[in-house]
Design a protein around this motif. Structure first.
Motif, PDB file in Angstrom:
ATOM      1  N   THR A 241     -12.315  26.846   3.038  1.00 49.98           N
ATOM      2  CA  THR A 241     -13.230  25.935   3.705  1.00 49.98           C
ATOM      3  C   THR A 241     -12.463  24.792   4.369  1.00 49.98           C
ATOM      4  OG1 THR A 241     -13.601  24.399   1.874  1.00 49.98           O
ATOM      5  CG2 THR A 241     -14.894  26.426   1.870  1.00 49.98           C
ATOM      6  N   SER A 242     -13.073  24.229   5.407  1.00 48.64           N
ATOM      7  CA  SER A 242     -12.512  23.053   6.063  1.00 48.64           C
ATOM      8  C   SER A 242     -13.648  22.247   6.656  1.00 48.64           C
ATOM      9  CB  SER A 242     -11.509  23.460   7.153  1.00 48.64           C
ATOM     10  OG  SER A 242     -12.136  24.276   8.113  1.00 48.64           O
ATOM     11  N   GLY A 243     -13.397  20.948   6.820  1.00 49.29           N
ATOM     12  CA  GLY A 243     -14.407  20.082   7.397  1.00 49.29           C
ATOM     13  C   GLY A 243     -15.436  19.584   6.397  1.00 49.29           C
ATOM     14  N   PHE A 244     -15.227  19.897   5.107  1.00 50.66           N
ATOM     15  CA  PHE A 244     -16.136  19.472   4.048  1.00 50.66           C
ATOM     16  C   PHE A 244     -15.431  18.524   3.081  1.00 50.66           C
ATOM     17  CE2 PHE A 244     -19.506  22.508   4.709  1.00 50.66           C
ATOM     18  CZ  PHE A 244     -18.905  23.681   5.116  1.00 50.66           C
ATOM     19  N   THR A 245     -16.244  17.814   2.306  1.00 48.50           N
ATOM     20  CA  THR A 245     -15.732  17.205   1.076  1.00 48.50           C
ATOM     21  C   THR A 245     -15.924  18.252  -0.002  1.00 48.50           C
ATOM     22  OG1 THR A 245     -16.403  15.014   1.833  1.00 48.50           O
ATOM     23  CG2 THR A 245     -15.893  15.278  -0.516  1.00 48.50           C
ATOM     24  N   PHE A 246     -14.890  19.035  -0.236  1.00 49.70           N
ATOM     25  CA  PHE A 246     -15.017  20.260  -1.017  1.00 49.70           C
ATOM     26  C   PHE A 246     -15.543  20.004  -2.419  1.00 49.70           C
ATOM     27  CE2 PHE A 246     -14.214  24.661  -1.658  1.00 49.70           C
ATOM     28  CZ  PHE A 246     -13.775  24.810  -2.960  1.00 49.70           C
ATOM     29  N   ASP A 247     -15.136  18.890  -3.003  1.00 49.36           N
ATOM     30  CA  ASP A 247     -15.522  18.614  -4.394  1.00 49.36           C
ATOM     31  C   ASP A 247     -17.034  18.489  -4.568  1.00 49.36           C
ATOM     32  OD1 ASP A 247     -12.728  16.510  -5.489  1.00 49.36           O
ATOM     33  OD2 ASP A 247     -12.841  18.557  -4.732  1.00 49.36           O
ATOM     34  N   TYR A 248     -17.762  18.255  -3.485  1.00 54.92           N
ATOM     35  CA  TYR A 248     -19.201  18.066  -3.576  1.00 54.92           C
ATOM     36  C   TYR A 248     -19.988  19.331  -3.199  1.00 54.92           C
ATOM     37  CZ  TYR A 248     -18.005  13.078  -3.670  1.00 54.92           C
ATOM     38  OH  TYR A 248     -17.478  11.864  -3.987  1.00 54.92           O
ATOM     39  N   LEU A 249     -19.270  20.405  -2.920  1.00 46.14           N
ATOM     40  CA  LEU A 249     -19.930  21.617  -2.454  1.00 46.14           C
ATOM     41  C   LEU A 249     -20.266  22.571  -3.583  1.00 46.14           C
ATOM     42  CD1 LEU A 249     -17.840  22.739   0.654  1.00 46.14           C
ATOM     43  CD2 LEU A 249     -20.027  21.550   0.640  1.00 46.14           C
ATOM     44  N   SER A 250     -21.455  23.151  -3.515  1.00 47.97           N
ATOM     45  CA  SER A 250     -21.724  24.387  -4.242  1.00 47.97           C
ATOM     46  C   SER A 250     -21.419  25.538  -3.289  1.00 47.97           C
ATOM     47  CB  SER A 250     -23.186  24.461  -4.676  1.00 47.97           C
ATOM     48  OG  SER A 250     -23.463  23.490  -5.656  1.00 47.97           O
ATOM     49  N   ILE A 251     -20.831  26.582  -3.822  1.00 49.86           N
ATOM     50  CA  ILE A 251     -20.393  27.721  -3.002  1.00 49.86           C
ATOM     51  C   ILE A 251     -20.992  29.000  -3.569  1.00 49.86           C
ATOM     52  CG2 ILE A 251     -18.443  29.043  -2.136  1.00 49.86           C
ATOM     53  CD1 ILE A 251     -18.168  26.325  -1.094  1.00 49.86           C
ATOM     54  N   GLY A 252     -21.402  29.878  -2.685  1.00 52.84           N
ATOM     55  CA  GLY A 252     -21.950  31.159  -3.125  1.00 52.84           C
ATOM     56  C   GLY A 252     -21.350  32.316  -2.358  1.00 52.84           C
ATOM     57  N   TRP A 253     -21.337  33.451  -3.015  1.00 53.41           N
ATOM     58  CA  TRP A 253     -21.005  34.725  -2.371  1.00 53.41           C
ATOM     59  C   TRP A 253     -22.284  35.560  -2.296  1.00 53.41           C
ATOM     60  CZ3 TRP A 253     -16.642  35.931   0.099  1.00 53.41           C
ATOM     61  CH2 TRP A 253     -15.484  35.218  -0.213  1.00 53.41           C
ATOM     62  N   PHE A 254     -22.558  36.045  -1.111  1.00 48.51           N
ATOM     63  CA  PHE A 254     -23.727  36.871  -0.866  1.00 48.51           C
ATOM     64  C   PHE A 254     -23.254  38.173  -0.231  1.00 48.51           C
ATOM     65  CE2 PHE A 254     -27.001  33.695  -1.674  1.00 48.51           C
ATOM     66  CZ  PHE A 254     -26.243  32.525  -1.637  1.00 48.51           C
ATOM     67  N   ARG A 255     -24.096  39.195  -0.286  1.00 39.36           N
ATOM     68  CA  ARG A 255     -23.722  40.450   0.369  1.00 39.36           C
ATOM     69  C   ARG A 255     -24.950  41.097   0.986  1.00 39.36           C
ATOM     70  NH1 ARG A 255     -22.170  44.151  -4.991  1.00 39.36           N
ATOM     71  NH2 ARG A 255     -24.304  44.436  -5.761  1.00 39.36           N
ATOM     72  N   GLN A 256     -24.679  41.898   1.995  1.00 42.77           N
ATOM     73  CA  GLN A 256     -25.762  42.611   2.668  1.00 42.77           C
ATOM     74  C   GLN A 256     -25.287  44.015   3.004  1.00 42.77           C
ATOM     75  OE1 GLN A 256     -27.484  40.602   6.066  1.00 42.77           O
ATOM     76  NE2 GLN A 256     -29.380  41.756   5.844  1.00 42.77           N
ATOM     77  N   ALA A 257     -25.967  44.981   2.429  1.00 46.99           N
ATOM     78  CA  ALA A 257     -25.693  46.382   2.715  1.00 46.99           C
ATOM     79  C   ALA A 257     -26.619  46.845   3.840  1.00 46.99           C
ATOM     80  CB  ALA A 257     -25.902  47.220   1.464  1.00 46.99           C
ATOM     81  N   PRO A 258     -26.245  47.892   4.561  1.00 45.37           N
ATOM     82  CA  PRO A 258     -27.095  48.387   5.653  1.00 45.37           C
ATOM     83  C   PRO A 258     -28.509  48.695   5.170  1.00 45.37           C
ATOM     84  CG  PRO A 258     -24.952  49.426   5.745  1.00 45.37           C
ATOM     85  CD  PRO A 258     -24.983  48.652   4.459  1.00 45.37           C
ATOM     86  N   GLY A 259     -29.498  48.160   5.889  1.00 51.54           N
ATOM     87  CA  GLY A 259     -30.884  48.420   5.561  1.00 51.54           C
ATOM     88  C   GLY A 259     -31.425  47.641   4.385  1.00 51.54           C
ATOM     89  N   LYS A 260     -30.612  46.742   3.834  1.00 52.29           N
ATOM     90  CA  LYS A 260     -31.058  45.960   2.670  1.00 52.29           C
ATOM     91  C   LYS A 260     -31.030  44.480   2.981  1.00 52.29           C
ATOM     92  CE  LYS A 260     -29.716  49.234  -0.930  1.00 52.29           C
ATOM     93  NZ  LYS A 260     -29.011  49.389  -2.236  1.00 52.29           N
TER      94      LYS A 260
END
Length: 124
Positions: A24-43
């Motif tokens: 990441t860049s351009g953020f105050t990283f210490d204040y961020l919540s971060i998530g991983w998401f995924r998308q499969a075809p048709g879902k």
């Protein structure tokens, strides 16, 4: 400029491992919540794993519990997703997302900033 950049995706055989990184860049990283998401075809896009700003609260989808591990390195402004024992059903485009909150539920509409996504393919 706010930016999230994913890396580490690719093709792996069932049972294999990959480690995704979200720089990441351009953020105050210490204040961020971060998530991983995924998308499969048709879902629909689904939350895979999310981590609070302190790292003290972590969520995993049931489908990845015991196989995936999320972590953050505040010194490097980077979040990782270690994926082990990969299955064909893990095949999807994986996205990193962020929000300026100390914690947030792991649903996509909670997150304001998104990376471009990276392909993960699990196949023999």
């Amino acid at each position: 400029q706010v930016q999230l950049v994913e890396s580490g995706g690719g093709l792996v055989q069932p049972g294999g491992s990959l480690r995704l990184s979200c720089a990441t860049s351009g953020f105050t990283f210490d204040y961020l919540s971060i998530g991983w998401f995924r998308q499969a075809p048709g879902k629909e896009r689904e939350g895979v794993s999310c981590i609070s700003s302190s790292g003290g609260r972590i969520y995993y989808a049931d489908s990845v519990k015991g196989r995936f591990t999320i972590s953050r390195d505040n010194a490097k402004n980077t979040v990782y997703l270690q994926m082990n024992s990969l299955k064909p059903e893990d095949t999807a485009v994986y996205y990193c997302a962020a929000i300026d909150r100390v914690q947030a539920m792991c649903v996509n509409y909670n997150y304001d900033y998104w990376g471009q996504g990276i392909q993960v393919t699990v196949s023999s």
